[in-house]
Design a protein around this motif. Structure first.
Motif, PDB file in Angstrom:
ATOM      1  N   HIS A 138       1.239   3.371  -2.895  1.00 10.05           N
ATOM      2  CA  HIS A 138       0.546   2.974  -1.670  1.00 10.05           C
ATOM      3  C   HIS A 138       0.297   1.470  -1.735  1.00 10.05           C
ATOM      4  O   HIS A 138      -0.299   0.976  -2.702  1.00 10.05           O
TER       5      HIS A 138
ATOM      6  N   GLU B  58      -3.119  -0.242  -2.533  1.00 11.89           N
ATOM      7  CA  GLU B  58      -3.862   0.270  -3.699  1.00 11.89           C
ATOM      8  C   GLU B  58      -3.364  -0.491  -4.920  1.00 11.89           C
ATOM      9  O   GLU B  58      -2.334  -0.173  -5.507  1.00 11.89           O
TER      10      GLU B  58
ATOM     11  N   ARG C 248      -1.338   0.875   3.394  1.00  9.54           N
ATOM     12  CA  ARG C 248      -0.949   2.051   2.602  1.00  9.54           C
ATOM     13  C   ARG C 248       0.564   2.255   2.648  1.00  9.54           C
ATOM     14  O   ARG C 248       1.224   2.479   1.645  1.00  9.54           O
TER      15      ARG C 248
ATOM     16  N   HIS D 284      -3.474   5.156  -8.409  1.00 10.93           N
ATOM     17  CA  HIS D 284      -3.908   4.982  -7.017  1.00 10.93           C
ATOM     18  C   HIS D 284      -5.364   4.534  -6.938  1.00 10.93           C
ATOM     19  O   HIS D 284      -6.142   4.762  -7.858  1.00 10.93           O
ATOM     20  N   ASN D 285      -5.696   3.937  -5.804  1.00  8.73           N
ATOM     21  CA  ASN D 285      -7.090   3.727  -5.421  1.00  8.73           C
ATOM     22  C   ASN D 285      -7.411   4.681  -4.278  1.00  8.73           C
ATOM     23  O   ASN D 285      -6.518   5.283  -3.688  1.00  8.73           O
TER      24      ASN D 285
HETATM   25 ZN   LIG Z   1      -2.914   6.397  -2.829  1.00  5.76          ZN
END
Ligand SMILES: [Zn+2]
Length: 335
Positions: free
Chosen positions: A53, A56, A94, A137-138
């Motif tokens: 993403h 992120e 994203r 990921h965030n």
């Molecule tokens: Zn993500």
């Protein structure tokens, strides 16, 4: 969507300029998605993916830390690093508007350039007989560090426990990178909290470092682990107005502190929301799209009340995130 040509670049080193490069400038070093193979003492590689993403940034920052560490330490285990959606990273979004989400393209069989890219990465990683796979990921909302895991196989749970005491056992959403990798090796999506937080980047780096040093899977979590299964995701009707302020107008009212409920069990009988104009503004849906609202909630006057003990996760008060994805998940503890 055949208009876009997506190339997978192959490298055998991390570019030195990474240390000075922000995630949004990733294309100055990686104009296209890339797989970087680094050789370590143990040849069975760890797969790490970053920027699946685009906004992120934790994976990118963790790789910068790893690069600095590698300047003074030999790599204990080989690595295959995937630098994912570089175009979205450049846009600080994203995904690229109108293009597939890079964390929904891994099931196989899709016909977009993004699906073909994921297939290519998957085949290379599978052929390398990976030791483990970590997708960094965030997220939004106030969540502790937690991971998505796709089987309760002890090695997968051990990997999860190296990162966080919270495991979310799920096959939803379909087509994630870690679920595809879980067919070959222990695999998690490490959800590292908000972007741009140094402690979260440190946690991601420490996870990678721990797994690089791990010799074998013992078949049990290293630390206490709470395993949750997802009952459903909570969706708000597109035409319903939501509010997070008591007394403000709207169709459904949540407490301003809603995000504080993440990963804390809410008992059966507790109020989750207030319905200000009746109707059914909130729906709970399983991963297969089945409506389970009535299994989760009952109505008492204008209150929406939990029918069973549930632990919410990924609750957010960010209206854009709720509209684009969901309000959050309802989970039950299984172990
Ligand atoms: Zn993500």
């Amino acid at each position: 969507m055949a208009d876009l040509e997506l190339r997978l670049d192959r490298l055998d080193h991390l570019p030195g300029a990474m240390a000075r490069t922000a995630a949004k400038d990733v294309r100055s070093l990686f104009p296209e998605s890339a797989l970087i193979t680094l050789e370590g003492r143990n040849k069975q590689p760890l797969f790490v993916s970053a920027l699946v993403h685009g906004n992120e940034t934790v994976g990118w920052e963790a790789l910068k830390k790893l690069q600095a560490w590698m300047a003074h330490h030999p790599l204990p285990r080989s690595l295959i690093i995937f630098i994912g959606n570089v175009r979205a990273a450049e846009l600080q979004t994203r995904m690229v508007p109108g293009r597939p989400d890079y964390n929904r393209i891994w099931l196989g069989g899709g016909n977009t350039p993004e699906h073909r890219l994921a297939d290519e990465v998957k085949q290379i990683v599978k052929a390398a007989n990976p030791f483990a796979a970590i997708d960094l990921h965030n997220n939004t909302g106030a969540n502790p560090l937690y991971a998505l895991v796709h089987t309760d196989d002890p090695a997968h749970l051990q990997l999860n426990s190296l990162f966080s005491p919270h495991a979310m056992l799920t096959h939803n959403p379909p087509g994630t990178c870690s679920e595809a990798m879980s067919a070959f090796c222990p695999a998690i999506t490490a959800e590292c909290g908000h972007s741009g937080v140094a402690a979260n980047e440190e946690a991601a780096f420490n996870l990678v470092l721990d797994v690089l040093h791990l010799d074998h899977w013992r078949g049990a979590p290293d630390r206490p682990l709470d395993v949750y299964t997802v009952q459903g995701r909570m969706l708000i009707s597109p035409d319903a107005a939501m509010t997070f302020e008591h007394g403000a107008p709207g169709d459904i009212e949540f407490p301003a502190s809603l995000e504080k409920w993440n990963f804390f069990e809410r008992p059966a009988g507790s109020t989750f929301a207030r319905l200000l104009n009746g109707g059914t503004p909130l729906r709970v849906e399983t991963e297969t799209g089945q409506d389970v609202t009535d299994i989760c909630f009952s109505r008492e006057g204008d209150r929406l009340v939990l029918k069973r003990d549930f632990t919410p996760s990924m609750l957010t008060v960010n209206e854009d995130a709720i509209r684009a994805d969901c309000l959050g998940y309802l989970m039950e503890r299984t172990g």
